[in-house]
Write a protein that holds these residues in place. Structure first.
Motif, PDB file in Angstrom:
ATOM      1  N   ASP A  20      -6.154   7.233  -2.160  1.00 19.43           N
ATOM      2  CA  ASP A  20      -7.448   7.889  -1.928  1.00 19.43           C
ATOM      3  C   ASP A  20      -8.590   7.013  -2.425  1.00 19.43           C
ATOM      4  O   ASP A  20      -9.655   6.971  -1.805  1.00 19.43           O
ATOM      5  CB  ASP A  20      -7.498   9.244  -2.639  1.00 19.43           C
ATOM      6  CG  ASP A  20      -6.604  10.279  -1.978  1.00 19.43           C
ATOM      7  OD1 ASP A  20      -6.240  10.086  -0.795  1.00 19.43           O
ATOM      8  OD2 ASP A  20      -6.271  11.283  -2.647  1.00 19.43           O
ATOM      9  N   SER A  21      -8.373   6.313  -3.521  1.00 23.53           N
ATOM     10  CA  SER A  21      -9.433   5.482  -4.092  1.00 23.53           C
ATOM     11  C   SER A  21      -9.769   4.281  -3.204  1.00 23.53           C
ATOM     12  O   SER A  21     -10.843   3.705  -3.338  1.00 23.53           O
ATOM     13  CB  SER A  21      -9.054   5.005  -5.494  1.00 23.53           C
ATOM     14  OG  SER A  21      -8.044   4.034  -5.426  1.00 23.53           O
ATOM     15  N   LEU A  36       0.834  -1.204   0.000  1.00 23.17           N
ATOM     16  CA  LEU A  36       0.000   0.000   0.000  1.00 23.17           C
ATOM     17  C   LEU A  36       0.869   1.255   0.000  1.00 23.17           C
ATOM     18  O   LEU A  36       0.525   2.257  -0.633  1.00 23.17           O
ATOM     19  CB  LEU A  36      -0.931   0.016   1.222  1.00 23.17           C
ATOM     20  CG  LEU A  36      -2.058  -1.011   1.238  1.00 23.17           C
ATOM     21  CD1 LEU A  36      -2.785  -0.976   2.570  1.00 23.17           C
ATOM     22  CD2 LEU A  36      -3.030  -0.765   0.100  1.00 23.17           C
ATOM     23  N   SER A  37       2.012   1.193   0.678  1.00 21.53           N
ATOM     24  CA  SER A  37       2.885   2.368   0.747  1.00 21.53           C
ATOM     25  C   SER A  37       3.518   2.687  -0.600  1.00 21.53           C
ATOM     26  O   SER A  37       3.998   3.794  -0.812  1.00 21.53           O
ATOM     27  CB  SER A  37       3.971   2.167   1.802  1.00 21.53           C
ATOM     28  OG  SER A  37       4.931   1.230   1.364  1.00 21.53           O
ATOM     29  N   ARG A  38       3.514   1.747  -1.518  1.00 15.61           N
ATOM     30  CA  ARG A  38       4.093   1.964  -2.850  1.00 15.61           C
ATOM     31  C   ARG A  38       3.093   2.564  -3.836  1.00 15.61           C
ATOM     32  O   ARG A  38       3.452   2.876  -4.966  1.00 15.61           O
ATOM     33  CB  ARG A  38       4.634   0.651  -3.401  1.00 15.61           C
ATOM     34  CG  ARG A  38       5.809   0.140  -2.600  1.00 15.61           C
ATOM     35  CD  ARG A  38       6.329  -1.166  -3.129  1.00 15.61           C
ATOM     36  NE  ARG A  38       7.461  -1.617  -2.322  1.00 15.61           N
ATOM     37  CZ  ARG A  38       7.681  -2.876  -2.012  1.00 15.61           C
ATOM     38  NH1 ARG A  38       6.876  -3.818  -2.449  1.00 15.61           N
ATOM     39  NH2 ARG A  38       8.719  -3.205  -1.272  1.00 15.61           N
ATOM     40  N   LEU A  39       1.830   2.707  -3.418  1.00 17.26           N
ATOM     41  CA  LEU A  39       0.810   3.281  -4.294  1.00 17.26           C
ATOM     42  C   LEU A  39       0.931   4.803  -4.326  1.00 17.26           C
ATOM     43  O   LEU A  39       1.448   5.416  -3.395  1.00 17.26           O
ATOM     44  CB  LEU A  39      -0.587   2.900  -3.806  1.00 17.26           C
ATOM     45  CG  LEU A  39      -0.948   1.423  -3.836  1.00 17.26           C
ATOM     46  CD1 LEU A  39      -2.332   1.212  -3.230  1.00 17.26           C
ATOM     47  CD2 LEU A  39      -0.908   0.877  -5.248  1.00 17.26           C
ATOM     48  N   SER A  40       0.403   5.391  -5.368  1.00 20.21           N
ATOM     49  CA  SER A  40       0.387   6.851  -5.468  1.00 20.21           C
ATOM     50  C   SER A  40      -0.684   7.389  -4.517  1.00 20.21           C
ATOM     51  O   SER A  40      -1.616   6.669  -4.137  1.00 20.21           O
ATOM     52  CB  SER A  40       0.083   7.274  -6.900  1.00 20.21           C
ATOM     53  OG  SER A  40      -1.264   6.991  -7.214  1.00 20.21           O
ATOM     54  N   PRO A  41      -0.583   8.660  -4.141  1.00 19.52           N
ATOM     55  CA  PRO A  41      -1.616   9.239  -3.276  1.00 19.52           C
ATOM     56  C   PRO A  41      -3.025   9.125  -3.864  1.00 19.52           C
ATOM     57  O   PRO A  41      -3.992   8.879  -3.143  1.00 19.52           O
ATOM     58  CB  PRO A  41      -1.192  10.705  -3.149  1.00 19.52           C
ATOM     59  CG  PRO A  41       0.283  10.684  -3.352  1.00 19.52           C
ATOM     60  CD  PRO A  41       0.522   9.592  -4.355  1.00 19.52           C
ATOM     61  N   ARG A  42      -3.138   9.273  -5.183  1.00 19.34           N
ATOM     62  CA  ARG A  42      -4.450   9.168  -5.824  1.00 19.34           C
ATOM     63  C   ARG A  42      -5.006   7.750  -5.682  1.00 19.34           C
ATOM     64  O   ARG A  42      -6.191   7.552  -5.420  1.00 19.34           O
ATOM     65  CB  ARG A  42      -4.320   9.545  -7.298  1.00 19.34           C
ATOM     66  CG  ARG A  42      -5.637   9.662  -8.033  1.00 19.34           C
ATOM     67  CD  ARG A  42      -5.420  10.088  -9.472  1.00 19.34           C
ATOM     68  NE  ARG A  42      -4.538   9.178 -10.189  1.00 19.34           N
ATOM     69  CZ  ARG A  42      -4.965   8.131 -10.898  1.00 19.34           C
ATOM     70  NH1 ARG A  42      -6.225   7.860 -10.978  1.00 19.34           N
ATOM     71  NH2 ARG A  42      -4.091   7.360 -11.522  1.00 19.34           N
ATOM     72  N   GLU A  43      -4.130   6.750  -5.849  1.00 21.47           N
ATOM     73  CA  GLU A  43      -4.578   5.364  -5.709  1.00 21.47           C
ATOM     74  C   GLU A  43      -4.963   5.065  -4.259  1.00 21.47           C
ATOM     75  O   GLU A  43      -5.939   4.360  -4.011  1.00 21.47           O
ATOM     76  CB  GLU A  43      -3.477   4.409  -6.168  1.00 21.47           C
ATOM     77  CG  GLU A  43      -3.229   4.453  -7.660  1.00 21.47           C
ATOM     78  CD  GLU A  43      -1.997   3.679  -8.086  1.00 21.47           C
ATOM     79  OE1 GLU A  43      -2.029   3.130  -9.197  1.00 21.47           O
ATOM     80  OE2 GLU A  43      -1.016   3.620  -7.321  1.00 21.47           O
TER      81      GLU A  43
END
Length: 175
Positions: A49-50, A40-47
């Motif tokens: 948020d989703s 989860l920490s490797r996801l973008s902020p937008r991802e």
């Protein structure tokens, strides 16, 4: 009941008489949640948020992204695993899996469009005919015009504006 089998102490609910989770299973569960937190920490902020994460979990994930790998990083990942253990991680896991699937599908689509673009530029008419077989409603005249412009750009060493236009044209067409 032994003191370590008390659900209030272990945090795991189980029926009386049922086999308690072994120490190994608890460690595996904990490690799985830590891996999920790391992914989860490797996801973008937008991802992120989703996914609609709990505020405290989102804050912990944002913090781990700022920490360099080392002891503090490992402690923060364990903390995230602990937060996931306290909440129901199944919906988070499901949303993450759907997000990964969407991402891989988008990557696959992107690669497919790039291959068509490169093939059209390299092969010309034979590739256009193959594309027309797959997509009969294509505007061949417009496609040929874009391909000519892209080839001309490449020959002159100009920026690939027409190549990008060709990619967008294909994306709309194959959509």
């Amino acid at each position: 009941m032994r003191p370590n089998d008390d659900p209030a102490i272990t945090g795991l609910d189980h029926e009386p008489g049922a086999d308690a989770l072994s120490k190994t299973k608890k460690k595996q569960h904990s490690a799985d949640l830590q891996r999920l937190g790391l992914e989860l920490s490797r996801l973008s902020p937008r991802e992120l948020d989703s996914l609609g994460l709990h505020v405290e979990l989102r804050s912990a994930i944002d913090q781990v992204r700022k920490i360099k790998p080392g002891g503090a990083f490992k402690r923060q990942v364990k903390f995230i695993g602990g937060l996931l253990r306290e909440m129901d991680a199944v919906p988070i896991r499901d949303k993450f899996a759907r997000l990964k699937h969407q991402s891989s599908a988008a990557t696959h689509r992107h690669h497919r469009l790039e291959k068509w673009r490169d093939r059209l530029l390299a092969e010309g008419d034979s590739a256009i005919e193959a594309l027309v077989e797959q997509v009969p409603a294509i505007d061949c005249q417009r496609l040929r015009q874009i391909i000519r412009s892209a080839k001309k750009e490449t020959d002159q060493g100009n920026p690939p504006k027409a190549t990008r236009i060709l990619y967008r044209f294909l994306a709309e067409l194959i959509e």
